[in-house]
Motif scaffolding. Structure first.
Motif, mmCIF file in Angstrom:
data_model
loop_
_atom_site.group_PDB
_atom_site.id
_atom_site.type_symbol
_atom_site.label_atom_id
_atom_site.label_comp_id
_atom_site.label_asym_id
_atom_site.label_seq_id
_atom_site.Cartn_x
_atom_site.Cartn_y
_atom_site.Cartn_z
ATOM 1 N N ALA A 161 0.804 -1.221 0.000
ATOM 2 C CA ALA A 161 0.000 0.000 0.000
ATOM 3 C C ALA A 161 0.834 1.265 0.000
ATOM 4 C CB ALA A 161 -0.948 0.008 1.206
ATOM 5 N N GLY A 162 2.135 1.149 0.269
ATOM 6 C CA GLY A 162 2.948 2.362 0.361
ATOM 7 C C GLY A 162 2.397 3.287 1.418
ATOM 8 N N ASP A 163 2.158 4.552 1.056
ATOM 9 C CA ASP A 163 1.571 5.517 1.990
ATOM 10 C C ASP A 163 0.151 5.906 1.590
ATOM 11 O OD1 ASP A 163 3.876 5.444 3.422
ATOM 12 O OD2 ASP A 163 4.449 7.531 3.103
ATOM 13 N N ALA A 164 -0.495 5.061 0.787
ATOM 14 C CA ALA A 164 -1.910 5.302 0.517
ATOM 15 C C ALA A 164 -2.715 5.155 1.803
ATOM 16 C CB ALA A 164 -2.428 4.333 -0.543
ATOM 17 N N ALA A 165 -2.220 4.306 2.693
ATOM 18 C CA ALA A 165 -2.804 4.107 4.023
ATOM 19 C C ALA A 165 -1.667 3.683 4.943
ATOM 20 C CB ALA A 165 -3.904 3.048 3.984
ATOM 21 N N ALA A 166 -1.971 3.569 6.219
ATOM 22 C CA ALA A 166 -0.962 3.156 7.199
ATOM 23 C C ALA A 166 -1.516 2.016 8.039
ATOM 24 C CB ALA A 166 -0.567 4.326 8.101
#
Length: 226
Positions: A161-166
């Motif tokens: 997800a990368g930094d699309a969510a945490a």
């Protein structure tokens, strides 16, 4: 370092994660962490009986320095090809400079340093592109205009997800820090988009990985509203 699922390893570099994926054709690296810390990637590869020359592809989620800080060095040492979205490419190559309006972010940036510019070998221009077998690049703008998440066709689906969510606590997810996101409305739509996919596991640039019907955590987050 920990193995999230078979052949997918999460490596902590300071407060950010990079991910190693062992494939039949070599090792795929998702992001490269903070500047000056690429030795940590080398140690992680050694721990799984691989070496830097085994890295064949570097998939970038976005251009922020904590995700591209080791890119230039790892690319030089491995010869790996670099993949990024067209909207973030100018920041990776150094043709454009990112501006962070929040004063706290600018202050932190002074301590983190800058990522050395690096070439991008494959530019993603369409949604659902396949930069290499088994991986689908999903355009998830908001955190940056060219943010990409990647879906790996393995073990029921693994979302990078990368930094699309945490990753959050107790099997939940949350948003990336709002002060460093370019467009919060677009970021929310990207999370909604990810919630409409199918995947069993999810890993993040920041926060805990989720195992087992991870997509349900995304759907619960969306259902709760902004």
């Amino acid at each position: 370092m920990r193995e999230v699922v078979d052949g997918v390893f999460e490596v902590g570099i300071g407060y950010v994660h990079v991910h190693l994926v062992v494939t039949d054709d070599g090792v795929v690296l998702v992001d490269t962490g903070l500047p000056g810390r690429s030795a940590r990637i080398g140690r992680a590869l050694h721990d799984i009986r691989r070496k830097i020359g085994d890295v064949t592809t570097i998939l970038l989620t976005h251009h922020h320095v904590d995700h591209t800080g080791g890119l230039a060095e790892v690319r030089r040492r491995s010869g790996a090809r670099v993949v990024a979205h067209q909207d973030d490419v100018p920041y990776v190559t150094g043709e454009a400079q990112a501006y962070m309006p929040h004063p706290v972010v600018r202050l932190v940036g002074l301590f983190l340093g800058k990522a050395e510019p690096a070439p991008v070998d494959e530019i993603i221009t369409t949604d659902s592109a396949t930069p290499l077998p088994g991986f689908t690049a999903v355009h998830t703008p908001g955190h940056t205009p060219g943010h990409l998440s990647y879906l790996l066709d393995r073990d029921g689906g693994i979302l990078f997800a990368g930094d699309a969510a945490a990753g959050g606590r107790s099997g939940k997810i949350g948003s990336a820090p709002k002060m460093v996101s370019a467009d919060l409305d677009a970021q929310w739509r990207s999370v909604e988009k990810l919630a409409g996919l199918e995947f069993e596991h999810a890993v993040f640039g920041h926060g805990r990985a989720l195992n087992g019907r991870a997509v349900e955590a995304f759907r619960a987050y969306v259902a709760a509203g902004k």
